[in-house]
Design a protein around this motif. Structure first.
Motif: not given
Lengths: 788, 265
Positions: A663-668, A731-737
């Protein structure tokens, strides 16, 4: 600074209280003067209520009060609202039949709430409920979506004589039809997406109390979003001033969507608490949960995929009938539309897509969001079609996917969504490796020697989490905002309490959010508490659903933390007689850049509350900030699931020998918690594919699968030791990714399992849940076909 | 649950006396069916007579010829009994596969037989092994005991005290579980006593039954292929959401074959 918290598998803070019996659930709340309620429910799927006699029941021991639909109508209590307006293909608003909190004139499904009996004890309420005499005139019932619109079908609501709530469309129909007419190959499938019963381990419960002293109410309720519950109940149903109602969702034992909604029982207990001036508690038993919780899924779909000679997708056409049940639950209308059809591009560059969804009323429990909510149904359509197309065109299922993957981002799909980022080839490549797809043919041959059938199935899913932004959702019919709120309260000693509008009912927010704040402030996690689930403490909140908590709720907290740091810099600059621009915040301290001068976080917070040396002329004392965050876009977790099954053709038993999820959940933030969420989601997805099937009798409308004797929840021995991996494209549009992870397993798994099963058996389709009996029958049919 | 009176019986005679007086009283053995039915308000006994403290109803005695199991012996005790494992391993393994751990720690052989649930496991063992059911009044042969769905030869006031199983030469039980309840959709117990073979099927029909054709074929040759082509008729078999009659009939053959294979190991 200590090891960073973000990215660490920290054990869950909340587990101590859960594992030692110190949790505090709604049913644990006992109030002075407590009364207990039981609901009289319709035993019929469809019936006129000719009369209700309660005199005998009122004389039963311990009975305090009994209320019926007439009492609520007399008190001008409204019905339950639906939170999303869908506009049909002709520009007309959907049909919204009234949803009374206690039935008025008619009962429309088995379990429909007809009366409330309140007594000193629960057994007394239950005994008395049997003495409430309801004179029903039974009516014919319709329970299946496919039959609701047939001529002569029983009519559930007079305002929808054809049982149709709406017919809704998305996409360019003409362009799709044109693409199909020129296609080299068309793959067509027709299937059901089975109805599921949520089965949270804690049943629904409500305990409401009224205070004469200040004319206020408190409702304790097993709920996923207490502020939404309060807003809907006060503004739409009871007409109470919002500030006079406090809703507390204490520890909640699982929701999976089923506790998002405002339910009739919550309203009736709250209203009744004032009538009798005593607290009223109701806790569902398991049988009651089966008939009265909002169910999930229940689609009938015909799906077509047009391809060129090289296996490139040209167009997709999907026609779905969605069963809404007897009434529109809180978010029912947006699930098979906004959260379904918009996901039909999947991970692929299909240039044109048209989906048409018909929502129908039937004499069954209302259907609403259930883990994944629309997205598992969409993934099932796309991934079953793609795999079937690969088989028909004699291509490898991996190759057909690679040939059609979206490779450049941002990507605008033909069904409204704008994917910000992803790397679908990477997750698939990793899954192929972990699943040892290269060795599959050997394993299949070995199984064949043992008389068993092996199959391999893929599912490359995408989901859209953190439904947003509010203005776009509003334009699409949402009747609520979709932001989240957070508050960070720094105490004088530098300890921190965080208030979040997200709600944790198993997700582990107290740990995950704690990790985020600890890292951002450079302080130990032990110095931070996360508070949620109480409208009396938290400024506002939209709650938890759609895997939105970290992406939306977490970001709101980060924004509040950023404000704390910004103010802290001003205070530190003053304390160290430096320019604010020269202060940097690092490892829990405010430092004058390029010097060894610094002030610890706790020193700055103390100065804020003991402002002796403080710029009072320019800055307010105190250190407390809040933030509201409305995301610019959804987040788009995606991944590749590969399932390997082995079937015993003699009995129809299937075992999942391997299940790989990359899975690609962005930053974990916390890999252990994420892995737990994946395991749980996969298990529910496998449950949908193989074991869980909610079944209403076609004639009587009775719920046949009304207990665990007949409704099969997946157990530990039904699932393998999962092999999981992750790839990160932030994720490109929230600060935590971050993107969110709560539903992914349940979204991807059903198609992977069913693709593997149909591969093993060499058949086009088996209806979910693929029980041993259904698999055995499929084996018999394919045997007969081979013989012929 | 409706209100009821509860009493602990000190002796079997004691319990029988209460039963004789109160037609709506129920015996409580392990409570794994009765309590659940009471909680769902499907059963409403006036009184519940708990047999749990009658010592002489519990325990296992065995020699090379027979194993006697007290009516209040819990499934878990049968499953772990060295005597049962040695004499009739198939019976120990059957007991170890009933319900779940909690059910096995409470449920009893006497309770299961008196209830005669169509999907219970023990009736298959009792019938296939040709066991004798001992009550406070008489001894009942297995072939005479099971009368139909939830019906037995037990008379009013009659209480099972123990069950005596003759030790077979070889035996095995194979169960196909309902995925949801994990009760037997079909359970087949095959026992070769040395002088004959008995095949008993539970789960498939309203009550446990023997399959004469299989018994005859296995007596001639005790091998899986002997039963592989013997089908029981669908007519009269249970049919529900989980398994229609034709599927159940098919499973009887498959489970019988597998039971024979297991008995030969």
């Amino acid at each position: 600074m200590a090891t960073p918290y973000i990215g660490a598998s920290i054990k869950r803070k909340e587990d101590y209280r859960f594992l030692t019996g110190a949790g505090n659930y709604t049913d644990d709340v006992a109030l002075p003067g407590q009364t207990h309620a039981h609901f009289v429910r319709s035993p019929h799927a469809h019936a006129k209520i000719k009369s209700i006699k309660k005199d005998k029941a009122l004389k039963a021991p311990g009975v305090v009060a009994i209320f019926t639909g007439d009492d609520l109508a007399g008190a001008k209590v409204n019905g339950l609202p639906c939170g999303w307006l869908i506009t049909d293909v002709n520009g007309q608003p959907m049909k919204e039949p009234p949803h009374p909190c206690l039935a008025q004139g008619k009962a429309r499904y088995v379990g429909d709430h007809v009366a409330i009996v309140i007594a000193e004890t629960y057994p007394q309420a239950r005994d008395a409920a049997e003495l409430v005499k309801v004179d029903y005139e039974e009516l014919p019932a319709v329970v299946r979506a496919a039959e609701a619109r047939k001529n002569g079908a029983p009519v559930v609501h007079d305002i929808a004589p054809d049982n149709t709530c709406y017919v809704w469309g998305l996409g360019d129909r003409a362009a799709v039809d044109k693409a199909f007419s020129g296609a080299a190959h068309v793959t067509t499938l027709e299937f059901l997406n089975n109805r599921l019963v949520p089965n949270a381990i804690e049943p629904r419960a409500a305990n409401a109390t009224y205070s004469r002293a200040d004319d206020s109410y408190t409702l304790y309720v097993a709920n996923q979003n207490p502020h939404v519950e309060r807003l809907l109940m006060t503004a739409f149903v009871l007409g109470l001033p919002e500030h006079k109602v406090r809703v507390v969702a204490p520890d909640v034992g699982g929701g999976f969507g089923s506790k998002i909604y405002l339910y009739a029982e919550d309203v009736v207990c709250t209203w009744a608490s004032k009538q009798i001036n005593r607290p009223v508690k109701w806790t569902a038993d398991r049988s009651e949960s089966f008939v009265s919780d909002a169910h999930g899924r229940d689609h009938v779909t015909r799906a077509e995929l047009a391809l060129d000679r090289e296996g490139r997708f040209l167009a997709m056409r999907v026609t779905t009938t969605a069963n809404m049940g007897a009434y529109l639950s809180t978010f029912a209308s947006c699930i098979p539309t906004i959260l379904y059809a918009t996901l039909l591009a999947g991970q692929y560059t299909t240039p044109v897509i048209y989906a048409e969804v018909t929502a129908v009323f039937t004499n069954t429990a209302p259907v609403d969001a259930y883990r994944g909510a629309g997205r598992p149904e969409a993934t099932y359509v796309v991934e079953r079609l793609v795999e079937t197309a690969a088989r028909e065109m004699k291509m490898s299922p991996a190759e057909i996917r690679r040939r059609n993957f979206i490779k450049t981002f941002p990507y605008q799909t033909p069904v409204a969504l704008l994917y910000d980022t992803g790397n679908y080839e990477a997750t698939l490549a990793e899954a192929l490796k972990i699943a040892d797809v290269a060795g599959f043919q050997g394993r299949r041959a070995d199984a064949a020697r043992r008389g068993k059938l092996r199959g391999l199935g893929y599912s490359c899913y995408i989901e859209a989490c953190g439904i947003a932004p509010s203005n776009v959702a509003g334009a699409l019919g949402a009747r609520a905002g979709l932001f989240e709120a957070g508050e960070v309260r720094v105490h004088p000693t530098g300890k921190v309490t965080v208030f979040t509008g997200s709600h944790s009912h198993g997700q582990g927010h107290e740990t995950t959010f704690g990790q985020v704040v600890a890292d951002r402030l450079g302080i130990p996690m032990e110095d931070i508490d996360i508070v949620h689930g109480d409208t009396g403490k938290i400024l506002f909140g939209m709650g938890t659903y759609g895997s939105r908590s970290i992406a939306v709720g977490g970001t709101a907290i980060v924004k509040a933390v950023d404000k704390i740091v910004a103010k802290g810099k001003k205070i530190a600059a003053h304390l160290m007689e430096a320019a604010e621009a020269d202060i940097e915040f690092k490892d829990g301290a405010f430092v004058v850049r390029g010097t060894d001068k610094k002030k610890a976080f706790a020193e700055v917070s103390l100065a804020a509350y003991v402002p002796h040396n403080y710029p009072l002329d320019k800055l307010e004392p105190g250190l407390n900030e809040n933030a509201f965050y409305d995301p610019a876009n959804f987040t788009f977790p995606a991944g590749s699931h590969i399932c390997e099954v082995e079937v015993d053709p003699d009995t129809g038993t299937v075992s999942i020998v391997n299940f790989t999820a990359v899975d690609d959940f962005g930053k974990i933030i916390n890999p252990m918690i994420v892995e737990g969420q994946v395991h749980g989601g996969l298990t529910q997805g496998i449950g949908q594919a193989l074991t869980e099937g909610c079944h209403y009798d076609k004639e009587s409308g009775q719920l046949v699968t009304g207990s665990y004797l007949d409704y099969c929840m997946p157990r530990a021995d039904d699932v393998p030791a999962f092999k999981v991996g992750t790839k990160e494209t932030p994720c490109t549009h929230n600060p935590l990714g971050v993107k969110g992870c709560g539903e992914a397993g349940a979204i991807g798994a059903p198609a992977a399992v069913m693709n593997a099963l149909t591969d093993a058996l060499g058949v086009r389709d088996i209806e979910m849940p693929a029980t041993p009996q259904r698999i055995w029958r499929a084996c018999q049919e394919s045997k007969m076909k081979k013989a012929a | 649950m409706y209100s009821f009176s509860y009493q602990k019986a000190k002796t079997v005679a004691d319990a029988a006396k209460v039963l004789a007086k109160d037609g709506d009283a129920k015996l409580l053995a392990g409570g794994q069916s009765l309590i659940a039915a009471m909680k769902l308000r499907l059963a409403h006994p006036s009184a519940v007579i708990d047999l749990g403290t009658i010592k002489e109803l519990s325990g296992i005695k065995g020699d090379s010829k027979a194993v006697a199991i007290g009516a209040m012996t819990r499934h878990a005790e049968v499953a772990s009994s060295a005597a049962v494992k040695k004499a009739i391993p198939a019976l120990a393994s059957l007991a170890g596969g009933i319900g779940d751990r909690m059910v096995r720690n409470m449920g009893t052989i006497g309770g299961s037989l008196a209830n005669n649930d169509p999907a219970a496991d023990y009736p298959a063992a009792v019938l296939a092994l040709g066991a004798t059911i001992v009550t406070n009044k008489r001894k009942i042969a297995a072939d005479e005991f099971f009368k139909g769905m939830y019906e037995t030869a037990l008379q009013k006031g009659e209480i099972i005290t123990s069950v005596s199983f003759p030790v077979p030469k070889r035996a095995a039980y194979m169960k196909f579980k309902n995925p949801a309840s994990r009760y037997a959709i079909v359970g087949v117990f095959v026992a070769d006593s040395g002088s004959g073979v008995r095949v008993a099927v539970t789960g498939a029909a309203p009550s446990v039954f023997r399959v004469a054709a299989m018994e005859k074929a296995l007596a001639a040759k005790f091998a899986p292929e002997s039963v592989a082509n013997i089908a029981v008729p669908e007519k009269g078999l249970n049919s529900d959401l989980h398994a229609k009659a034709d599927y159940r009939a098919h499973l009887v053959t498959v489970m019988a074959k597998r039971a024979v294979e297991a008995a030969m190991k």
